[in-house]
Design an enzyme around this catalytic site. Structure first.
Site, PDB file in Angstrom:
ATOM      1  N   ARG A 193     -47.963 -56.575  -2.028  1.00 58.64           N
ATOM      2  CA  ARG A 193     -47.358 -55.999  -0.834  1.00 58.64           C
ATOM      3  C   ARG A 193     -48.296 -56.240   0.344  1.00 58.64           C
ATOM      4  O   ARG A 193     -49.514 -56.077   0.222  1.00 58.64           O
ATOM      5  CB  ARG A 193     -47.095 -54.491  -0.993  1.00 58.64           C
ATOM      6  CG  ARG A 193     -46.004 -54.140  -1.982  1.00 58.64           C
ATOM      7  CD  ARG A 193     -44.636 -54.638  -1.515  1.00 58.64           C
ATOM      8  NE  ARG A 193     -43.558 -54.305  -2.444  1.00 58.64           N
ATOM      9  CZ  ARG A 193     -43.156 -55.066  -3.459  1.00 58.64           C
ATOM     10  NH1 ARG A 193     -43.795 -56.206  -3.695  1.00 58.64           N
ATOM     11  NH2 ARG A 193     -42.161 -54.697  -4.223  1.00 58.64           N
ATOM     12  N   GLU A 253     -41.204 -57.697   7.020  1.00 60.89           N
ATOM     13  CA  GLU A 253     -40.424 -58.781   6.432  1.00 60.89           C
ATOM     14  C   GLU A 253     -38.964 -58.644   6.841  1.00 60.89           C
ATOM     15  O   GLU A 253     -38.417 -57.544   6.801  1.00 60.89           O
ATOM     16  CB  GLU A 253     -40.549 -58.750   4.909  1.00 60.89           C
ATOM     17  CG  GLU A 253     -41.971 -59.001   4.422  1.00 60.89           C
ATOM     18  CD  GLU A 253     -42.112 -58.999   2.908  1.00 60.89           C
ATOM     19  OE1 GLU A 253     -41.103 -58.758   2.214  1.00 60.89           O
ATOM     20  OE2 GLU A 253     -43.212 -59.257   2.409  1.00 60.89           O
ATOM     21  N   HIS A 283     -41.948 -64.288   0.627  1.00 58.27           N
ATOM     22  CA  HIS A 283     -41.730 -63.301  -0.450  1.00 58.27           C
ATOM     23  C   HIS A 283     -40.852 -63.888  -1.559  1.00 58.27           C
ATOM     24  O   HIS A 283     -39.752 -63.413  -1.836  1.00 58.27           O
ATOM     25  CB  HIS A 283     -41.109 -62.011   0.095  1.00 58.27           C
ATOM     26  CG  HIS A 283     -41.401 -60.830  -0.801  1.00 58.27           C
ATOM     27  ND1 HIS A 283     -41.473 -59.542  -0.337  1.00 58.27           N
ATOM     28  CD2 HIS A 283     -41.643 -60.749  -2.144  1.00 58.27           C
ATOM     29  CE1 HIS A 283     -41.737 -58.707  -1.339  1.00 58.27           C
ATOM     30  NE2 HIS A 283     -41.833 -59.428  -2.445  1.00 58.27           N
TER      31      HIS A 283
END
Length: 327
Positions: free
Chosen positions: A241, A269, A288
């Protein structure tokens, strides 16, 4: 007509990954929403008449304030095992059932593999080499790469993911050291690693990879002091993260040219188009992708279809808050 909203399908795979026609044949309307919502107000407006939501893990936050603005919501068919940004207590209070899916074993493998791909890409300058070839050049101005053999790999968080990455390090001839708040010598040895202090890990590792769950205790666990301690030329890999790392301190360290960062996760994000990380030197960046692989998506969405069918039939499965049924 019952309405389903599949959220955050940014790679446009949801409809291919499962047999949604099983639900359409029952007269259910399915909408796929690929783009993130600009705000909570936008989410509330778009989902106001939706009874079943299929979120992609925690990409869209569902705090109590948003759940209270979704009067038709009855089922959250969550993909994955959990989503820290979903307020399950608020769902329970409103009588909204939350079901989850399997896929964790595939997700662990996919994320560990991506962490290793990022490390290799950083160590061997793969992005720069690819850009040179595509521009018609060859070796011009390409930095000399390094070999992983004989280097020290520092793993922050030696759980399922970290342990898998430790095995990768051993296979590549690396010395593996590890640290986390609760790690014991015995647990480290069981995974072929040696437990060291946090200070020693950051000061001596040639590559540091993060595999911690984001929590109040782990937020900002890599700050200016840890980054300053890292060796010249070391690589920091983060597939966990973004907020585990102090972003301002990381940007300053990258500008100094001391380390390379290989990042799959970010504090915000999607990463804004004008975010300074997009133009920062010494970086390898991916959007991601950690758990985003076909085995994971197949399991997520196939289980989601099963969860919705079971709920429609009055026999829900994989419930995270069965007490919601009584409301």
């Amino acid at each position: 007509m019952t309405k389903i909203a599949i959220l955050d399908d940014s790679q446009h795979v949801a409809l291919q990954a499962a047999d949604w026609d099983r639900l359409r044949k029952r007269g259910i309307a399915i909408a796929v929403m690929s783009e993130p919502f600009a705000s909570e107000d936008a989410a509330a407006a778009a989902l106001a008449d939706v009874e079943i939501i299929v979120p992609m893990r925690e990409r869209t936050p569902f705090p109590a304030s948003l759940i209270a603005r979704l009067p038709q919501l009855r089922l959250v068919a969550l993909t994955g095992g959990r989503a820290p940004t979903l307020d399950i207590a608020a769902c329970t209070q409103r009588g909204v059932l939350v079901c989850n899916t399997g896929g964790g074993e595939f997700s662990t493998a996919a994320t560990a593999e991506l962490a290793w791909a990022l490390l290799l890409a950083a160590y061997r300058n793969v992005p720069q080499a690819d850009a040179l070839i595509r521009s018609g050049r060859w070796h011009e101005a390409l930095p000399m790469g390094e070999s992983l053999d004989g280097k020290r790999l520092g793993i922050v968080g030696l759980g399922k993911l970290g342990a898998r990455v430790a095995r990768f390090g051993q296979a590549f001839g690396m010395e593996v050291v590890a640290w986390s708040q609760n790690l014991t010598d015995e647990a480290a040895i069981a995974h072929g690693a040696r437990r060291v202090s946090k200070d020693e890990l950051f000061a001596t590792a040639d590559a540091v990879t993060l595999h911690l769950v984001l929590s109040a205790r782990s937020r900002g666990i890599v700050g200016a002091s840890e980054l300053a301690a890292m060796k010249q030329g070391a690589v920091l890999i983060n597939t966990s993260r973004g907020p585990l790392v102090d972003e301002a301190a990381l940007l300053a360290t990258l500008k100094s040219g001391r380390i390379t960062a290989a990042l799959d996760v970010f504090g915000q994000e999607p990463l804004p188009a004008d975010h300074p990380l997009r133009s920062a030197p010494n970086t390898v960046l991916t959007p991601h992708l950690g758990y985003s692989s076909w085995p994971v998506m197949h399991r997520f969405y196939q289980d989601s279809v099963e969860n919705i069918e079971a709920w429609l039939d009055g026999a829900p499965i994989r419930m995270l808050n069965p007490e919601a049924l009584g409301r």
